[in-house]
Design an enzyme around this catalytic site. Structure first.
Site, PDB file in Angstrom:
ATOM      1  N   HIS A  63       0.409  -1.417  -0.002  1.00  0.00           N
ATOM      2  CA  HIS A  63      -0.142  -0.246   0.132  1.00  0.00           C
ATOM      3  C   HIS A  63       0.792   1.236  -0.084  1.00  0.00           C
ATOM      4  O   HIS A  63       0.346   2.913  -0.040  1.00  0.00           O
ATOM      5  CB  HIS A  63      -0.945   0.113   0.896  1.00  0.00           C
ATOM      6  CG  HIS A  63      -0.412   0.590   2.400  1.00  0.00           C
ATOM      7  ND1 HIS A  63      -0.281  -0.949   3.833  1.00  0.00           N
ATOM      8  CD2 HIS A  63      -0.203   1.409   2.709  1.00  0.00           C
ATOM      9  CE1 HIS A  63       0.662  -0.498   5.030  1.00  0.00           C
ATOM     10  NE2 HIS A  63       0.548   0.833   4.499  1.00  0.00           N
ATOM     11  N   ASP A 118       0.191  -7.893   1.625  1.00  0.00           N
ATOM     12  CA  ASP A 118       0.733  -6.256   1.486  1.00  0.00           C
ATOM     13  C   ASP A 118       2.070  -6.482   1.597  1.00  0.00           C
ATOM     14  O   ASP A 118       2.695  -5.535   2.495  1.00  0.00           O
ATOM     15  CB  ASP A 118      -0.375  -5.526   2.534  1.00  0.00           C
ATOM     16  CG  ASP A 118       0.180  -3.713   3.004  1.00  0.00           C
ATOM     17  OD1 ASP A 118       0.609  -4.122   1.975  1.00  0.00           O
ATOM     18  OD2 ASP A 118      -0.113  -2.955   3.864  1.00  0.00           O
ATOM     19  N   SER A 211       4.620   2.087   8.320  1.00  0.00           N
ATOM     20  CA  SER A 211       3.855   1.251   7.302  1.00  0.00           C
ATOM     21  C   SER A 211       5.206   0.943   6.637  1.00  0.00           C
ATOM     22  O   SER A 211       5.972   1.801   6.156  1.00  0.00           O
ATOM     23  CB  SER A 211       2.518   1.788   6.245  1.00  0.00           C
ATOM     24  OG  SER A 211       1.514   2.020   6.804  1.00  0.00           O
TER      25      SER A 211
END
Length: 259
Positions: A63, A118, A211
């Site tokens: 992402h 992811d 992230s």
């Protein structure tokens, strides 16, 4: 020049702390200098973390996908001139083929969303120089154990509700929990391709801007920061991480086919 671009982007709001709809250190501490030499900062329209797993390869979250990437290695403080600092462009990015493409774009989390897979590999424009401040970390070879002590790191927000980015790399000590704890906490799907980690009383968590960074359990890289609750560090809402042991074959295959 990259230092000036980074300073202006972060100071004037030209870079968002995290991709829309995703998280991703709250309750952590300043990492000991050069203690996380595999940690990288990835600068595009967002701020993400990443992990150096080979001199030519960085692993991060899918992402964090963008049309361009600037990779900072050997950094402790993003705004100081440091002896081990290196800078690389990215030749090519390889998001996991089973990660849903629409999740890479502006997306508000919905009930039933599945953020499995992811994961993304970045091929650097030239290999990193391995030094005391820049090192690779091995992929896992065994399943992580529930209850393990884990360490997550990043330059993400230190405040659950506000975008407050630290200058220095932050570390946080959390525990690996059973996936059932995350299944109970979230309306989104929690699958066997994910890890659940945090503290059930809250206080400690990864957050916006973390992230793609590492989750290291009992000294082994086991996860990549993926998603979690907004706001971060709420009780009964642990963080969710991509489970790397499930992807080692894919990672090695991509690296082998793209030397």
């Amino acid at each position: 020049m990259w230092f000036l671009i980074l300073f202006l982007a972060l100071s004037l709001g030209g870079i968002d702390a995290a991709p829309p709809g995703q998280s991703r250190i709250v309750g952590g501490y300043k990492c000991e200098k050069n203690s996380q030499p595999w940690q990288v900062a990835i600068i595009n329209e967002y701020l993400c973390g990443g992990v150096l797993i080979d001199p030519s390869w960085v692993i991060t979250a899918a992402h964090c996908y963008s049309n361009y990437y600037h990779v900072l290695l050997g950094r402790n403080n993003l705004f100081e001139d440091e002896p081990f600092a290196q800078y690389r462009f990215v030749n090519q990015s390889f998001p996991h083929p089973d990660y849903k493409p629409f999740l890479m774009r502006n997306h508000t989390r919905q009930r039933g969303d599945d953020y499995s897979n992811d994961l993304m590999l970045l091929h650097l424009s030239e290999p990193a120089d391995i030094t005391d401040g820049v090192k690779v970390i091995d992929l896992p070879t065994e399943e992580p154990k529930v209850g393990s002590t884990c360490l997550a790191s990043g330059w993400g927000s230190t405040k659950p509700l506000n975008w407050e980015l630290p200058d220095d790399l932050q570390c946080v000590n959390i525990h690996l929990l059973s996936n059932e704890k995350c299944i109970e906490a979230y309306e989104q799907k929690v699958t066997d391709l994910m890890l659940c980690a945090g503290e059930m009383d809250g206080r400690k968590d990864t957050c916006k801007g973390d992230s793609g960074g590492p989750l290291i359990c009992d000294g082994v890289l086991q996860g990549i920061t993926s998603w979690g609750n907004v706001p971060c560090a709420e009780p009964y809402n642990p963080g969710v991480y991509t489970k790397l042991i499930k992807f080692t074959s894919w990672i090695k295959e991509v690296m082998k086919e793209n030397p």
